[in-house]
Design a protein around this motif. Structure first.
Motif, PDB file in Angstrom:
ATOM      1  N   ASP A 105      -0.628  12.161   1.951  1.00 21.86           N
ATOM      2  CA  ASP A 105      -0.129  11.019   1.194  1.00 21.86           C
ATOM      3  C   ASP A 105       1.272  10.659   1.669  1.00 21.86           C
ATOM      4  O   ASP A 105       2.029  11.518   2.133  1.00 21.86           O
ATOM      5  N   VAL A 106       1.578   9.394   1.549  1.00 22.09           N
ATOM      6  CA  VAL A 106       2.922   8.866   1.736  1.00 22.09           C
ATOM      7  C   VAL A 106       3.154   7.937   0.556  1.00 22.09           C
ATOM      8  O   VAL A 106       2.353   7.036   0.309  1.00 22.09           O
ATOM      9  N   SER A 107       4.213   8.204  -0.197  1.00 20.57           N
ATOM     10  CA  SER A 107       4.547   7.322  -1.313  1.00 20.57           C
ATOM     11  C   SER A 107       6.017   6.951  -1.194  1.00 20.57           C
ATOM     12  O   SER A 107       6.805   7.679  -0.588  1.00 20.57           O
ATOM     13  N   TYR A 108       6.368   5.822  -1.767  1.00 24.03           N
ATOM     14  CA  TYR A 108       7.740   5.351  -1.595  1.00 24.03           C
ATOM     15  C   TYR A 108       8.133   4.374  -2.688  1.00 24.03           C
ATOM     16  O   TYR A 108       7.277   3.767  -3.347  1.00 24.03           O
ATOM     17  N   ASP A 109       9.425   4.257  -2.850  1.00 19.86           N
ATOM     18  CA  ASP A 109      10.037   3.244  -3.692  1.00 19.86           C
ATOM     19  C   ASP A 109      11.046   2.559  -2.790  1.00 19.86           C
ATOM     20  O   ASP A 109      11.870   3.236  -2.169  1.00 19.86           O
ATOM     21  N   ALA A 110      10.964   1.249  -2.677  1.00 26.42           N
ATOM     22  CA  ALA A 110      11.821   0.545  -1.731  1.00 26.42           C
ATOM     23  C   ALA A 110      12.306  -0.772  -2.299  1.00 26.42           C
ATOM     24  O   ALA A 110      11.627  -1.404  -3.113  1.00 26.42           O
ATOM     25  N   VAL A 111      13.484  -1.152  -1.842  1.00 28.12           N
ATOM     26  CA  VAL A 111      14.010  -2.489  -2.097  1.00 28.12           C
ATOM     27  C   VAL A 111      14.421  -3.050  -0.749  1.00 28.12           C
ATOM     28  O   VAL A 111      14.920  -2.337   0.104  1.00 28.12           O
ATOM     29  N   GLY A 112      14.145  -4.322  -0.579  1.00 23.47           N
ATOM     30  CA  GLY A 112      14.518  -4.934   0.686  1.00 23.47           C
ATOM     31  C   GLY A 112      13.668  -6.133   1.002  1.00 23.47           C
ATOM     32  O   GLY A 112      12.886  -6.616   0.187  1.00 23.47           O
ATOM     33  N   HIS A 136       0.836  -1.189   0.000  1.00 22.52           N
ATOM     34  CA  HIS A 136       0.000   0.000   0.000  1.00 22.52           C
ATOM     35  C   HIS A 136       0.874   1.244   0.000  1.00 22.52           C
ATOM     36  O   HIS A 136       1.779   1.358   0.818  1.00 22.52           O
ATOM     37  N   GLY A 137       0.604   2.164  -0.916  1.00 24.41           N
ATOM     38  CA  GLY A 137       1.355   3.417  -0.998  1.00 24.41           C
ATOM     39  C   GLY A 137       2.604   3.331  -1.849  1.00 24.41           C
ATOM     40  O   GLY A 137       3.288   4.343  -2.046  1.00 24.41           O
ATOM     41  N   SER A 138       2.950   2.159  -2.350  1.00 23.46           N
ATOM     42  CA  SER A 138       4.158   1.987  -3.136  1.00 23.46           C
ATOM     43  C   SER A 138       4.052   2.734  -4.461  1.00 23.46           C
ATOM     44  O   SER A 138       2.988   2.790  -5.068  1.00 23.46           O
ATOM     45  N   GLY A 139       5.159   3.298  -4.894  1.00 19.47           N
ATOM     46  CA  GLY A 139       5.203   4.087  -6.128  1.00 19.47           C
ATOM     47  C   GLY A 139       5.250   5.562  -5.783  1.00 19.47           C
ATOM     48  O   GLY A 139       4.407   6.043  -5.031  1.00 19.47           O
ATOM     49  N   LEU A 140       6.248   6.258  -6.277  1.00 17.68           N
ATOM     50  CA  LEU A 140       6.431   7.668  -5.942  1.00 17.68           C
ATOM     51  C   LEU A 140       5.368   8.520  -6.620  1.00 17.68           C
ATOM     52  O   LEU A 140       5.068   8.331  -7.798  1.00 17.68           O
ATOM     53  N   ARG A 141       4.792   9.465  -5.852  1.00 17.49           N
ATOM     54  CA  ARG A 141       3.742  10.334  -6.364  1.00 17.49           C
ATOM     55  C   ARG A 141       4.023  11.792  -6.028  1.00 17.49           C
ATOM     56  O   ARG A 141       4.700  12.100  -5.053  1.00 17.49           O
ATOM     57  N   ASP A 142       3.468  12.662  -6.826  1.00 13.60           N
ATOM     58  CA  ASP A 142       3.451  14.103  -6.581  1.00 13.60           C
ATOM     59  C   ASP A 142       2.049  14.454  -6.126  1.00 13.60           C
ATOM     60  O   ASP A 142       1.106  13.740  -6.452  1.00 13.60           O
ATOM     61  N   PRO A 143       1.849  15.531  -5.420  1.00  8.34           N
ATOM     62  CA  PRO A 143       2.849  16.441  -4.884  1.00  8.34           C
ATOM     63  C   PRO A 143       3.427  15.886  -3.585  1.00  8.34           C
ATOM     64  O   PRO A 143       2.886  14.966  -2.990  1.00  8.34           O
TER      65      PRO A 143
END
Length: 149
Positions: free
Chosen positions: A55-62, A19-26
């Protein structure tokens, strides 16, 4: 189904559908946090609407723990006042530092209680806290930027 199995299922569900994954603007702030002990990394953005986490968006590896925990964090803080999100972050952090010897408030942490078992493994605590730490850092940057404006 045992409680442990249910908790494992919650973690896997959040890992598979982050949930929330993927970078978004603004966004008002963007931070990168890395867990050097295992290589987990997150780039996280926070968007505030006044004192509300819009909003909280993110790109993560792990690992599955860090990614699932960030997904849960997203669900717990988006739409909440910043102060409420910080209170949830404090409750989650307290639970994670308890070594599993803690009775978390399910009304506060919701799916976050699934990570109680992870708290028994000190090497994994940093994984579970990575997204939360990035979120707190991003909010601090966003609020500081807001005060400068």
């Amino acid at each position: 189904m045992s409680v442990e199995s249910m908790y494992q299922e919650i973690i896997l569900d959040h890992y598979k559908a982050r949930h929330g994954s993927g970078l978004r603007d603004p966004y008002e702030a963007e931070v990168t946090h890395v867990n050097p002990s295992c290589g987990d990394e997150i780039l996280l953005r926070v968007h505030l609407d006044g004192d509300t986490v819009a909003d909280v968006s993110y790109d993560a590896v792990g690992c599955s723990i860090s990614q699932a925990s960030t997904s849960v964090m997203h669900d717990l803080v988006v739409g909440q006042p910043v102060s409420e999100g910080m209170a949830k972050a404090a409750a989650f952090t307290e639970m994670m530092h308890s070594r599993g010897d803690h009775e978390p408030d399910e009304d506060v942490l919701e799916d976050g209680i699934a990570f109680l078992g992870v708290a028994q493994f000190p090497a994994r605590v940093k994984c579970a806290l990575l997204g939360w730490s990035a979120w707190k850092d991003a909010v601090a940057h966003a609020l500081a930027h807001k005060e400068e404006a």
